[in-house]
Design a protein around this motif. Structure first.
Motif, short mmCIF file in Angstrom:
data_model
loop_
_atom_site.label_atom_id
_atom_site.label_comp_id
_atom_site.label_asym_id
_atom_site.label_seq_id
_atom_site.Cartn_x
_atom_site.Cartn_y
_atom_site.Cartn_z
N PRO A 1 7.80 19.67 -0.87
CA PRO A 1 8.69 18.51 -1.02
C PRO A 1 7.94 17.24 -0.60
N ILE A 2 7.67 16.37 -1.55
CA ILE A 2 6.85 15.20 -1.31
C ILE A 2 7.67 13.92 -1.46
N MET A 3 7.47 12.99 -0.52
CA MET A 3 8.06 11.66 -0.62
C MET A 3 6.93 10.63 -0.68
N TYR A 4 7.02 9.72 -1.65
CA TYR A 4 6.10 8.59 -1.67
C TYR A 4 6.65 7.50 -0.75
N VAL A 5 5.78 6.92 0.05
CA VAL A 5 6.19 5.83 0.94
C VAL A 5 5.36 4.60 0.63
N ALA A 6 5.92 3.43 0.88
CA ALA A 6 5.24 2.17 0.59
C ALA A 6 5.37 1.24 1.78
N LEU A 7 4.33 0.49 2.04
CA LEU A 7 4.36 -0.55 3.07
C LEU A 7 3.98 -1.87 2.42
N SER A 8 4.96 -2.78 2.32
CA SER A 8 4.66 -4.14 1.89
C SER A 8 4.38 -4.97 3.13
N TYR A 9 3.33 -5.78 3.08
CA TYR A 9 2.93 -6.50 4.29
C TYR A 9 2.40 -7.89 3.94
N ASP A 10 2.44 -8.77 4.93
CA ASP A 10 1.96 -10.14 4.78
C ASP A 10 0.46 -10.14 5.12
N HIS A 11 -0.36 -10.32 4.10
CA HIS A 11 -1.81 -10.23 4.26
C HIS A 11 -2.37 -11.39 5.11
N ARG A 12 -1.54 -12.40 5.39
CA ARG A 12 -2.02 -13.51 6.22
C ARG A 12 -2.33 -13.05 7.64
N ILE A 13 -1.56 -12.06 8.14
CA ILE A 13 -1.80 -11.61 9.52
C ILE A 13 -2.06 -10.12 9.62
N ILE A 14 -1.85 -9.37 8.55
CA ILE A 14 -2.11 -7.92 8.57
C ILE A 14 -3.22 -7.61 7.56
N ASP A 15 -4.30 -7.05 8.04
CA ASP A 15 -5.41 -6.71 7.16
C ASP A 15 -5.15 -5.41 6.43
N THR B 1 0.85 -1.19 0.00
CA THR B 1 0.00 0.00 0.00
C THR B 1 0.89 1.24 0.00
N PHE B 2 0.38 2.34 -0.54
CA PHE B 2 1.20 3.54 -0.75
C PHE B 2 0.55 4.78 -0.13
N ASN B 3 1.39 5.76 0.14
CA ASN B 3 0.90 7.07 0.55
C ASN B 3 1.99 8.08 0.24
N GLU B 4 1.68 9.36 0.47
CA GLU B 4 2.68 10.40 0.24
C GLU B 4 2.83 11.22 1.51
N VAL B 5 4.07 11.72 1.72
CA VAL B 5 4.39 12.47 2.93
C VAL B 5 4.95 13.83 2.55
N ASP B 6 4.40 14.88 3.13
CA ASP B 6 4.93 16.23 2.94
C ASP B 6 6.12 16.40 3.89
N MET B 7 7.31 16.57 3.33
CA MET B 7 8.54 16.62 4.13
C MET B 7 8.91 18.04 4.55
N ALA C 1 -3.15 0.26 5.93
CA ALA C 1 -3.41 1.65 5.52
C ALA C 1 -3.33 2.59 6.71
N ALA C 2 -3.86 2.14 7.87
CA ALA C 2 -3.81 2.96 9.08
C ALA C 2 -2.38 3.14 9.56
N PHE C 3 -1.57 2.09 9.45
CA PHE C 3 -0.16 2.18 9.84
C PHE C 3 0.55 3.25 9.01
N LEU C 4 0.34 3.20 7.70
CA LEU C 4 1.00 4.16 6.82
C LEU C 4 0.48 5.58 7.06
N MET C 5 -0.79 5.71 7.37
CA MET C 5 -1.33 7.02 7.70
C MET C 5 -0.70 7.58 8.98
#
Length: 421
Positions: A372-386, A210-216, A391-395
């Motif tokens: 100044p924007i940075m795109y961030v990504a969270l790869s996760y194991d869907h077996r235990i992380i919904d 999942t992806f999001n962007e961060v204002d640095m 999405a909430a973690f990345l937010m």
């Protein structure tokens, strides 16, 4: 007395290593505790230390794959730096002069032998290869028979070497035009292990990103304003990574499943956070681990990252400093990456990917501004992380990096803490 120098054990479960580099030459006089070679295991590069002082005799070539406890060289302890220099420290008597000359005449070929290339029947043979051939009772024809077939590329290479020695440039140019050869070299132990782990992660986990962007903007303001004072006080620079490590620590506390892993049929959740930081080294990708990141200040994090990254790039990282880890951060932005889907560092369940910072037009309070924007990504194991939790973690990462003051209050608004909400 001649003593054996054996390949040390890099750690449990490791049985083979690659001798990647000799730091001394055959016949050199070495000191006790001197580093004489480097070996690479599937996890790290480690030095071989001379157990005693003396004259070294190499018995394997660089690039050899060796078993733990296999002999790689010998050290003749009857030779040392002091014994080598004794002839210069005695009188000039006639008898000694004869002895000294005799010794010099005996030693001279050995000194030349270190760099000499033996030529036999027109075939160039290194000193170490010549010694191994003699020990195995092999001749040039035996060696040639055991080699692969000669290809057109080999002929071109031979033509080029001959032309270089004769000074002919015309043949060199023709050889270059005809050069369509392939270079083949064995994969290093470290690269093999990294490959295995990546394939295991892809084949074992139900990985999504999942992806999001961060204002640095705020982080850049803080770094610009306090960089000098921070560096004078702590001796290290205030980097981007400490902001993301601290933000990840607080987000992991709020979303403990992201700090968990599957062991058998159980979900294991540590009550600590060991943060892996991916580091690119000349030997390949390594992930040193910051232990108990939840207890560390910005300065502690920056110092530990600098220490571990330096050791990793110099090939001096230990297995203990690479093992474990409950969550990983990787920063592809330092190489200019705009966006990626990082692969989970198995058996962990998630990895945070940072990317480069680019000025982009964004909507701020109904107006378009350049930030100044940075795109961030969270790869996760869907077996235990919904998906909701990822999405909430990345937010949470986004809001804490955009407002670092929240890190003082476990990610909450300072005013809400102040009034007890």
């Amino acid at each position: 007395m001649k003593i054996d120098v054996k390949i040390p054990s890099p750690g449990e479960s490791i049985t083979e290593v690659e001798l990647t580099k000799w730091l001394v030459s055959n016949g050199d006089i070495v000191e006790k505790d001197q580093e004489i070679a480097e070996v690479e295991s599937e996890k790290a590069t480690l030095p071989i230390i001379a157990p005693e002082a003396g004259k070294i005799e190499l018995v394997v070539d660089e690039g050899s794959t060796m078993s733990v406890n296999q002999i790689c060289c010998y050290i003749d302890t009857s030779f040392s730096a002091s014994t080598e220099s004794k002839p210069e420290q005695v009188d000039n008597s006639t008898e000694h002069s004869k002895t000294s000359k005799a010794e010099q005449s005996k030693e001279k070929p050995k000194e030349q032998d270190k760099d000499e290339i033996h030529v036999t029947s027109g075939i160039k043979v290194t000193p170490l290869a010549k010694k191994k051939m003699e020990e195995s009772s092999l001749n040039i024809d035996d060696i040639i028979k055991g080699l692969r077939r000669i290809t057109a590329a080999d002929v071109d290479l031979a033509k080029q070497e001959l032309s270089n020695s004769s000074g002919s440039s015309e043949i060199v140019e023709k050889a270059k035009d005809q050069d369509r050869g392939l270079e083949r070299k064995p994969m290093s132990q470290l690269r093999k292990k990294v490959s295995e782990r990546l394939v295991t992660a892809k084949n074992t986990t139900a990985m999504l990103t999942t992806f999001n962007e961060v204002d640095m903007s705020r982080v850049q303001e803080i770094r610009a304003k306090y960089q000098k004072d921070f560096q004078e006080k702590y001796g290290v620079k205030l980097g981007l990574m400490s902001f993301f490590v601290r933000a990840a620590v607080e987000a992991l506390k709020l979303h403990p499943m992201t700090n968990s892993m599957i062991v058998g049929e159980d979900i294991v959740t540590p009550n600590y956070i060991d943060m892996g930081i991916a580091v690119q080294t000349p030997k390949g990708l390594m992930v040193p681990v910051i232990r108990d990141a939840q207890k560390m200040s910005f300065a502690d994090i920056e110092k530990e990252i600098l220490r571990l990254a330096t050791k990793a790039r110099e090939g001096r990282i230990t297995l203990d400093e690479l093992n474990g880890g409950t969550f990983t951060i990787t920063n592809g932005g330092i190489f200019g990456s705009m966006l990626s889907t990082p692969i989970i560092n198995y058996p962990q369940s998630a990895i945070l990917g940072m990317h480069n910072i680019v000025e982009r037009p964004v909507a701020v309070n109904g107006r378009v501004e350049i930030r100044p924007i940075m795109y961030v990504a969270l790869s996760y194991d869907h077996r235990i992380i919904d998906g909701k939790d990822s999405a909430a973690f990345l937010m949470d990462i986004k809001r804490m990096v955009e407002n670092p003051e929240k890190l003082l209050f476990s990610g909450d608004e300072p005013v809400k803490k102040l009034i007890g909400l």
